[in-house]
Write a protein that holds these residues in place. Sequence first.
Motif, PDB file in Angstrom:
ATOM      1  N   TRP A  62       0.823  -1.218   0.000  1.00 40.31           N
ATOM      2  CA  TRP A  62       0.000   0.000   0.000  1.00 40.31           C
ATOM      3  C   TRP A  62       0.854   1.263   0.000  1.00 40.31           C
ATOM      4  O   TRP A  62       0.458   2.287  -0.565  1.00 40.31           O
ATOM      5  CB  TRP A  62      -0.948  -0.018   1.194  1.00 40.31           C
ATOM      6  CG  TRP A  62      -2.075  -1.001   1.049  1.00 40.31           C
ATOM      7  CD1 TRP A  62      -2.319  -2.104   1.818  1.00 40.31           C
ATOM      8  CD2 TRP A  62      -3.105  -0.987   0.045  1.00 40.31           C
ATOM      9  NE1 TRP A  62      -3.430  -2.772   1.360  1.00 40.31           N
ATOM     10  CE2 TRP A  62      -3.926  -2.107   0.282  1.00 40.31           C
ATOM     11  CE3 TRP A  62      -3.403  -0.140  -1.017  1.00 40.31           C
ATOM     12  CZ2 TRP A  62      -5.043  -2.403  -0.512  1.00 40.31           C
ATOM     13  CZ3 TRP A  62      -4.505  -0.438  -1.811  1.00 40.31           C
ATOM     14  CH2 TRP A  62      -5.308  -1.539  -1.565  1.00 40.31           C
ATOM     15  N   LEU A  63       2.043   1.207   0.619  1.00 43.10           N
ATOM     16  CA  LEU A  63       2.955   2.352   0.552  1.00 43.10           C
ATOM     17  C   LEU A  63       3.279   2.680  -0.896  1.00 43.10           C
ATOM     18  O   LEU A  63       3.212   3.840  -1.317  1.00 43.10           O
ATOM     19  CB  LEU A  63       4.248   2.035   1.314  1.00 43.10           C
ATOM     20  CG  LEU A  63       5.388   3.053   1.156  1.00 43.10           C
ATOM     21  CD1 LEU A  63       5.019   4.382   1.803  1.00 43.10           C
ATOM     22  CD2 LEU A  63       6.687   2.515   1.748  1.00 43.10           C
ATOM     23  N   GLN A  64       3.596   1.666  -1.672  1.00 43.35           N
ATOM     24  CA  GLN A  64       3.946   1.884  -3.073  1.00 43.35           C
ATOM     25  C   GLN A  64       2.729   2.234  -3.916  1.00 43.35           C
ATOM     26  O   GLN A  64       2.766   3.160  -4.736  1.00 43.35           O
ATOM     27  CB  GLN A  64       4.635   0.645  -3.630  1.00 43.35           C
ATOM     28  CG  GLN A  64       5.199   0.823  -5.032  1.00 43.35           C
ATOM     29  CD  GLN A  64       6.011  -0.376  -5.479  1.00 43.35           C
ATOM     30  OE1 GLN A  64       5.515  -1.496  -5.511  1.00 43.35           O
ATOM     31  NE2 GLN A  64       7.280  -0.141  -5.816  1.00 43.35           N
ATOM     32  N   LYS A  65       1.634   1.535  -3.705  1.00 41.52           N
ATOM     33  CA  LYS A  65       0.446   1.732  -4.542  1.00 41.52           C
ATOM     34  C   LYS A  65      -0.164   3.112  -4.345  1.00 41.52           C
ATOM     35  O   LYS A  65      -0.702   3.706  -5.292  1.00 41.52           O
ATOM     36  CB  LYS A  65      -0.593   0.650  -4.241  1.00 41.52           C
ATOM     37  CG  LYS A  65      -1.787   0.693  -5.192  1.00 41.52           C
ATOM     38  CD  LYS A  65      -2.667  -0.529  -5.060  1.00 41.52           C
ATOM     39  CE  LYS A  65      -3.807  -0.477  -6.077  1.00 41.52           C
ATOM     40  NZ  LYS A  65      -4.679  -1.679  -5.995  1.00 41.52           N
ATOM     41  N   THR A  66      -0.095   3.648  -3.133  1.00 44.33           N
ATOM     42  CA  THR A  66      -0.684   4.963  -2.863  1.00 44.33           C
ATOM     43  C   THR A  66       0.254   6.113  -3.201  1.00 44.33           C
ATOM     44  O   THR A  66      -0.130   7.276  -3.088  1.00 44.33           O
ATOM     45  CB  THR A  66      -1.077   5.085  -1.376  1.00 44.33           C
ATOM     46  OG1 THR A  66       0.106   4.911  -0.562  1.00 44.33           O
ATOM     47  CG2 THR A  66      -2.133   4.056  -0.996  1.00 44.33           C
ATOM     48  N   GLY A  67       1.488   5.789  -3.615  1.00 37.67           N
ATOM     49  CA  GLY A  67       2.451   6.841  -3.917  1.00 37.67           C
ATOM     50  C   GLY A  67       3.066   7.471  -2.687  1.00 37.67           C
ATOM     51  O   GLY A  67       3.666   8.548  -2.758  1.00 37.67           O
ATOM     52  N   GLY A  68       2.934   6.777  -1.548  1.00 31.97           N
ATOM     53  CA  GLY A  68       3.455   7.343  -0.301  1.00 31.97           C
ATOM     54  C   GLY A  68       4.956   7.290  -0.170  1.00 31.97           C
ATOM     55  O   GLY A  68       5.542   8.025   0.628  1.00 31.97           O
ATOM     56  N   GLY A  69       5.600   6.434  -0.955  1.00 35.35           N
ATOM     57  CA  GLY A  69       7.049   6.366  -0.854  1.00 35.35           C
ATOM     58  C   GLY A  69       7.628   5.075  -1.387  1.00 35.35           C
ATOM     59  O   GLY A  69       6.989   4.344  -2.147  1.00 35.35           O
ATOM     60  N   LYS A  70       8.840   4.809  -0.954  1.00 27.73           N
ATOM     61  CA  LYS A  70       9.654   3.711  -1.502  1.00 27.73           C
ATOM     62  C   LYS A  70       9.769   2.567  -0.495  1.00 27.73           C
ATOM     63  O   LYS A  70      10.165   2.779   0.652  1.00 27.73           O
ATOM     64  CB  LYS A  70      11.048   4.254  -1.822  1.00 27.73           C
ATOM     65  CG  LYS A  70      11.995   3.290  -2.520  1.00 27.73           C
ATOM     66  CD  LYS A  70      13.339   3.961  -2.718  1.00 27.73           C
ATOM     67  CE  LYS A  70      14.189   3.206  -3.737  1.00 27.73           C
ATOM     68  NZ  LYS A  70      13.680   3.366  -5.108  1.00 27.73           N
ATOM     69  N   PRO A  71       9.439   1.314  -0.882  1.00 22.60           N
ATOM     70  CA  PRO A  71       9.600   0.175   0.021  1.00 22.60           C
ATOM     71  C   PRO A  71      11.001  -0.444  -0.087  1.00 22.60           C
ATOM     72  O   PRO A  71      11.576  -0.510  -1.174  1.00 22.60           O
ATOM     73  CB  PRO A  71       8.547  -0.831  -0.474  1.00 22.60           C
ATOM     74  CG  PRO A  71       7.795  -0.147  -1.594  1.00 22.60           C
ATOM     75  CD  PRO A  71       8.681   0.948  -2.091  1.00 22.60           C
ATOM     76  N   ILE A  72      11.499  -0.907   1.037  1.00 20.52           N
ATOM     77  CA  ILE A  72      12.746  -1.667   1.085  1.00 20.52           C
ATOM     78  C   ILE A  72      12.452  -2.998   1.772  1.00 20.52           C
ATOM     79  O   ILE A  72      11.951  -3.023   2.897  1.00 20.52           O
ATOM     80  CB  ILE A  72      13.851  -0.944   1.869  1.00 20.52           C
ATOM     81  CG1 ILE A  72      14.178   0.413   1.240  1.00 20.52           C
ATOM     82  CG2 ILE A  72      15.112  -1.808   1.945  1.00 20.52           C
ATOM     83  CD1 ILE A  72      15.146   1.245   2.069  1.00 20.52           C
ATOM     84  N   THR A  73      12.717  -4.102   1.079  1.00 22.58           N
ATOM     85  CA  THR A  73      12.623  -5.409   1.727  1.00 22.58           C
ATOM     86  C   THR A  73      14.038  -5.796   2.149  1.00 22.58           C
ATOM     87  O   THR A  73      14.927  -5.958   1.318  1.00 22.58           O
ATOM     88  CB  THR A  73      12.040  -6.463   0.772  1.00 22.58           C
ATOM     89  OG1 THR A  73      12.821  -6.532  -0.424  1.00 22.58           O
ATOM     90  CG2 THR A  73      10.607  -6.101   0.394  1.00 22.58           C
ATOM     91  N   LEU A  74      14.240  -5.921   3.453  1.00 23.60           N
ATOM     92  CA  LEU A  74      15.572  -6.216   3.984  1.00 23.60           C
ATOM     93  C   LEU A  74      15.670  -7.700   4.324  1.00 23.60           C
ATOM     94  O   LEU A  74      14.974  -8.201   5.212  1.00 23.60           O
ATOM     95  CB  LEU A  74      15.853  -5.393   5.239  1.00 23.60           C
ATOM     96  CG  LEU A  74      17.222  -5.634   5.878  1.00 23.60           C
ATOM     97  CD1 LEU A  74      18.347  -5.163   4.951  1.00 23.60           C
ATOM     98  CD2 LEU A  74      17.322  -4.962   7.241  1.00 23.60           C
ATOM     99  N   MET A  75      16.522  -8.408   3.609  1.00 23.96           N
ATOM    100  CA  MET A  75      16.773  -9.806   3.893  1.00 23.96           C
ATOM    101  C   MET A  75      17.759  -9.908   5.051  1.00 23.96           C
ATOM    102  O   MET A  75      18.782  -9.218   5.072  1.00 23.96           O
ATOM    103  CB  MET A  75      17.340 -10.515   2.666  1.00 23.96           C
ATOM    104  CG  MET A  75      16.499 -10.342   1.396  1.00 23.96           C
ATOM    105  SD  MET A  75      14.778 -10.818   1.609  1.00 23.96           S
ATOM    106  CE  MET A  75      14.961 -12.572   1.907  1.00 23.96           C
ATOM    107  N   GLY A  76      17.439 -10.779   6.007  1.00 25.27           N
ATOM    108  CA  GLY A  76      18.266 -10.879   7.206  1.00 25.27           C
ATOM    109  C   GLY A  76      19.397 -11.879   7.080  1.00 25.27           C
ATOM    110  O   GLY A  76      19.534 -12.772   7.925  1.00 25.27           O
ATOM    111  N   GLY A  77      20.217 -11.727   6.044  1.00 27.63           N
ATOM    112  CA  GLY A  77      21.349 -12.628   5.874  1.00 27.63           C
ATOM    113  C   GLY A  77      22.321 -12.570   7.041  1.00 27.63           C
ATOM    114  O   GLY A  77      23.016 -13.549   7.326  1.00 27.63           O
ATOM    115  N   GLY A  78      22.357 -11.417   7.720  1.00 30.68           N
ATOM    116  CA  GLY A  78      23.226 -11.265   8.890  1.00 30.68           C
ATOM    117  C   GLY A  78      22.515 -11.581  10.189  1.00 30.68           C
ATOM    118  O   GLY A  78      23.000 -12.367  11.010  1.00 30.68           O
ATOM    119  N   THR A  79      21.333 -10.986  10.402  1.00 29.85           N
ATOM    120  CA  THR A  79      20.629 -11.178  11.671  1.00 29.85           C
ATOM    121  C   THR A  79      20.141 -12.616  11.871  1.00 29.85           C
ATOM    122  O   THR A  79      19.997 -13.074  13.004  1.00 29.85           O
ATOM    123  CB  THR A  79      19.429 -10.212  11.777  1.00 29.85           C
ATOM    124  OG1 THR A  79      18.730 -10.168  10.521  1.00 29.85           O
ATOM    125  CG2 THR A  79      19.886  -8.820  12.139  1.00 29.85           C
TER     126      THR A  79
END
Length: 417
Positions: A62-79
């Motif tokens: 919904w952040l992307q679809k509404t034009g509210g901003g940019k999504p980041i999916t963070l993969m937890g390769g470290g955590t």
Amino acid sequence: MTTPTSDFLRVLTERGFIHQSSDFAGLDQLAAKGDVVCYVGYDCTAPSLHIGHLLSIMMLHWLQKTGGGKPITLMGGGTTRVGDPSGRDETRKILTLEDIEANKNAIKGVFSKFLSFGEAKTDAVMADNAEWLTKLNYIEMLRDIGRHFSVNRMLSMDSVKLRLDRDQELSFIEFNYMILQAYDFVELARRYNCNLQMGGSDQWGNIVTGIDLGRRMGTHQLYALTCPLLTTSSGAKMGKTAAGAVWLNADMLSAYDYWQYWRNTEDADVERFLKLFTTLPLVEIARLAALGGAEINEAKKVLATEATALIHGRQAAETAAETARQTFEQGQAAADLPTVTVPDAELAAGIGALALFVRAGLVASNGEARRQVQGGGLRLNDEAITDPQLVVTREMLKDGVLKLSFGRKKHVLVKAG
């Protein structure tokens, strides 16, 4: 909470996504200008995400679809190498680096079903915290990052406090998890101008710790937004069945079984789940929610088909719906039902019916199968099983298959192989 001016927060509010926010008005102003850069972290503890992750994925959608901003999916390769203690009574299993990498690669594909990745302002990006966490020098981390943390405050966080209150061991490596998650927020702020972290309400302490670390380390203003941890109306935790977790990857759970999970939604949850787990307009959701009596089952079918279409595609969702219709309304052993292959030699020798139901994933144990037999809940080829000692043989197959049923809605075909 003030009425939001941004489409992003308005949609999240109307659909029931919001539980907590560190600065709702400030975040609303950013979203109204399309300046939110938001991340959600996903540790690689299994080869698939499950529906417990869907709330945050839908929030990014919904952040992307509404034009509210940019999504980041963070993969937890470290955590993932450390293990998040939040909401757990025991230490997570330490995975090998090979397992983490394999899980990470298996998980990645689900995000493209909800987000558009690319180079434009609101296009999503995928990052991996192994890129910076694995390069940290321990002494430098203690000096540059660890000095900003108060052990007193860390001990007061739910992820730590609840474990200690229940006299459950908390390892030192887990105790450090919130430091790493907080540092992720700082790194993403520096690398991508990230200013918002979203997650489940159990992550609130870790997220606001990241906001505080950012302030101490000189980042721009950071924000937190959490969604509720969902339970069904009867109090059950979302995403668990007798056969295990409700996975998002098709190789972990078939489109049909996924459809069935949503079809079995409790009446009182239909409207809420339509808002959270589909993209149907609210007007249509209100119409479906107004259906009463037996008609509520039609709303459940819409929920199941729309939710399944998001993950498995429209065709697979409609095939699952048609398979269910044939199975329940016409009593047919539809070919698209989940299938378990049993070696022909086993069927020739005979295999216990209860063990067969366990193997098919319809029940968790022989004991549960025995209880279901006593209640008339298990059927072979649409005939109720009355004898828990029943042995299934090859001669019992019809047209080469045997139909196992748990209740009216869960079915698996057995074939000889």
